[in-house]
Motif scaffolding. Sequence first.
Motif, PDB file in Angstrom:
ATOM      1  N   UNK A  47       0.916  -1.582  -0.182  1.00 24.60           N
ATOM      2  CA  UNK A  47       0.284  -0.197  -0.293  1.00 24.60           C
ATOM      3  C   UNK A  47       0.752   0.982  -0.485  1.00 24.60           C
ATOM      4  N   UNK A  48       2.296   1.143   0.924  1.00 20.40           N
ATOM      5  CA  UNK A  48       3.246   2.813   0.969  1.00 20.40           C
ATOM      6  C   UNK A  48       3.477   2.314  -1.095  1.00 20.40           C
ATOM      7  N   UNK A  49       3.429   1.298  -0.934  1.00 22.56           N
ATOM      8  CA  UNK A  49       4.773   1.456  -2.765  1.00 22.56           C
ATOM      9  C   UNK A  49       3.653   2.549  -3.573  1.00 22.56           C
ATOM     10  N   UNK A  50       2.307   1.881  -3.189  1.00 28.76           N
ATOM     11  CA  UNK A  50       1.396   2.400  -4.388  1.00 28.76           C
ATOM     12  C   UNK A  50       1.091   3.815  -4.179  1.00 28.76           C
ATOM     13  N   UNK A  51       0.963   4.256  -3.089  1.00 35.07           N
ATOM     14  CA  UNK A  51       0.704   4.929  -2.857  1.00 35.07           C
ATOM     15  C   UNK A  51       2.250   6.200  -2.764  1.00 35.07           C
ATOM     16  N   UNK A  77      -8.907   7.181   9.391  1.00 37.75           N
ATOM     17  CA  UNK A  77      -8.051   8.117   9.245  1.00 37.75           C
ATOM     18  C   UNK A  77      -7.010   7.696   8.924  1.00 37.75           C
ATOM     19  N   UNK A  78      -6.763   6.067   8.566  1.00 42.73           N
ATOM     20  CA  UNK A  78      -5.813   5.110   8.487  1.00 42.73           C
ATOM     21  C   UNK A  78      -6.167   4.787   6.914  1.00 42.73           C
ATOM     22  N   UNK A  79      -7.065   4.980   6.804  1.00 43.31           N
ATOM     23  CA  UNK A  79      -7.751   4.779   4.954  1.00 43.31           C
ATOM     24  C   UNK A  79      -7.398   5.559   4.442  1.00 43.31           C
ATOM     25  N   UNK A  80      -8.063   7.566   4.639  1.00 49.10           N
ATOM     26  CA  UNK A  80      -7.988   8.360   3.607  1.00 49.10           C
ATOM     27  C   UNK A  80      -6.432   8.348   4.004  1.00 49.10           C
ATOM     28  N   UNK A  81      -5.500   8.268   4.540  1.00 49.21           N
ATOM     29  CA  UNK A  81      -4.312   8.977   4.102  1.00 49.21           C
ATOM     30  C   UNK A  81      -3.419   8.236   2.897  1.00 49.21           C
ATOM     31  N   UNK A  82      -4.763   6.787   2.959  1.00 50.28           N
ATOM     32  CA  UNK A  82      -4.236   6.492   1.370  1.00 50.28           C
ATOM     33  C   UNK A  82      -4.263   6.826   0.530  1.00 50.28           C
TER      34      UNK A  82
END
Length: 286
Positions: free
Chosen positions: A45-49, A280-285
Amino acid sequence: MKSNMNTKIFLDSGDPNVTRELLDRKIKLDGQTTNPSLVASNPKAKLLKKGQKLTSRDLINFYKEIVQEIDEILPGKPISVEVYADLKTKANEMVEQGVNMSHWARNVHIKVPANLEGLKAARELVSMGIKVNITLVFSLEQAYGVALVTKHAKRGDVFISPFVGRLDDKGLDGVDLVLKIKKLYQINQISNVLILASSIRNLQVFNFFLNQKMDLITAPKDIIADYFLKNQNFEPEKNFLQSRIALKKFDLDHLKVSNSLENLNLENQFLIDGITKFTNDWNNLL
Ligand code: E4P
């Protein structure tokens, strides 16, 4: 390998590589739980972002791929998949998401929060034959609400997830809550809801629930690995066990058993904080 035949053990993770890793280490898993924070912390998920903006649709598709991968690794085993719900999300919006997500894998339990809208959504989903996991449970009132809205469901189709660690984090007693829910369900002859001890922070609590022959428990990789690989003869400390058994004298008087969902006091700060953290965790992405 040690296994407790009474309690099913789920992995609490949003990363199929972790599921694979445990199976490669010859650890048997009975299912998996995910939530928006766990999916958001998946390394992919972090890489995708990185370098691009994700749309809600991208993120949902990413979640779906994760769930499908887990289903390949744990074929047909229960996978809990959580709807996106903020403090304003209505039951019908949760139902719509839940119906869609229920097709992502062979044995999906749709997670909805144990607030009023979430419980209404659960009632609707169950009436459609969709399995649920009612999450963010921190009180007996919420647990009673879960039983009220799912009373016609088949045993095994409904999980309730009391969050032990989040209560313990704040100096309260999460284990106590789980034992009281168990007692509440026994007293009221509620047998169709399976209790899924969640938010487990250490091996002692994990072992305690196995010894109590809970229906289900979910825990992060390290605790499960420790249990299977390092602590095969681990017994909970006597003192810990005794203090818990002393809690068998339950005082349920403060719970005004009601047959109306609207009369139950479902809200609490832990629930609000939990919903806020997931969103929040979801929206941060995004
Ligand atoms: C599982 O279904 C829960 O979402 C999870 O156990 C919560 O754990 P946490 O309190 O460590 O986030």
